[in-house]
Design an enzyme around this catalytic site. Structure first.
Site, PDB file in Angstrom:
ATOM      1  CG  LEU A  59       0.514  11.311  -5.387  1.00 27.11           C
ATOM      2  CD1 LEU A  59       0.681  12.464  -6.378  1.00 27.11           C
ATOM      3  CD2 LEU A  59      -0.913  10.801  -5.419  1.00 27.11           C
ATOM      4  CG  ASP A  60       0.768   4.390  -7.362  1.00 26.74           C
ATOM      5  OD1 ASP A  60       0.983   4.143  -6.167  1.00 26.74           O
ATOM      6  OD2 ASP A  60      -0.189   3.934  -8.005  1.00 26.74           O
ATOM      7  CB  ALA A  61       6.915   5.979  -9.404  1.00 27.94           C
TER       8      ALA A  61
END
Length: 230
Positions: A59-61
């Site tokens: 997942l994106d940060a």
């Protein structure tokens, strides 16, 4: 995070996998900046096994919500096959600026990852990879819309770029929309269904909406569950 904090974020645990509720703003693995990351906490999620779990996907940060970990190599291999196909059902929630072109539909735009002097980003391009996201409006508020999104492909930043290209960027998207001081990206990995066994129903896990999205969700008609009475 402390051991207690990361363990409190476990939404599902069995012999193969863990599903955790990832906080927004925390990278899942180490980067060149040396900033804190989620993998640093995985040793506190062994629960008696000889090794810590490992990431089954990313997942994106800036994205909060459901994240799947494999507890051993055999589980990771199985999860890899599921995520590489289309057997995994993923549902995201987003609150976007403005509104998409219809109450429900499909964003079908090829995406290309490009490198620039300041880093990399993703754009819609005929030279890109096929990328498909289904969406449905769940509610509306002043100048904003609450969307349910189901990505059928798994491209980097897919939902963020598709929403921006459709004229409704995710709120507080500093890359593809408009950064907002003191506000985090209004995108959540809300639910995942994993068919781990042919003889059992899929493992179906939902994360609660993250705190930073609650004000916008309520403005769009979301009704929080009442707190349990003591």
């Amino acid at each position: 995070m402390t051991a207690e904090e990361i363990q409190a974020r476990v939404l599902h645990r069995d012999g193969l996998i863990l599903v955790i509720d990832k906080p927004a703003g925390l990278a899942v693995h180490a980067g060149p900046s040396g900033a804190p990351n989620l993998e640093e906490c995985f040793d506190d999620l062994r629960y008696g096994l000889p090794r810590p779990p490992s990431l089954a996907h990313r997942l994106d940060a800036d994205t909060a919500g459901v994240l799947v970990l494999g507890r051993h190599p055999k589980a990771l291999a199985k999860l890899g096959r599921l995520f590489s196909g289309r057997d995994t059902e993923k549902t995201y929630w987003a609150v976007v600026e403005g509104s998409p072109p219809a109450d429900e539909g499909v964003f079908d735009m090829p995406l290309l990852k490009v490198n620039t002097r300041s880093g990399w980003s993703v754009k819609v391009s005929p030279q890109g990879q096929p990328s498909v996201t289904r969406y449905k409006v769940l509610g509306r508020g002043p100048g904003m819309t609450w969307l349910e999104l189901n990505p059928e492909t798994g491209r980097t930043h897919q939902i963020r770029v598709h929403c921006a290209a459709a004229g409704c960027p995710v709120i507080a998207d500093r890359l593809y929309g408009q950064a907002r001081p003191d506000s985090q990206l209004h995108l959540q990995s809300h639910r995942i269904a994993l068919p781990l066994s042919a003889s059992k129903p899929p493992v179906d896990v939902t994360a609660p909406p993250p705190p930073h999205m609650m004000e916008a969700l309520i403005a769009c008609g979301f009704s929080p569950a009442p707190s349990p009475t003591p």
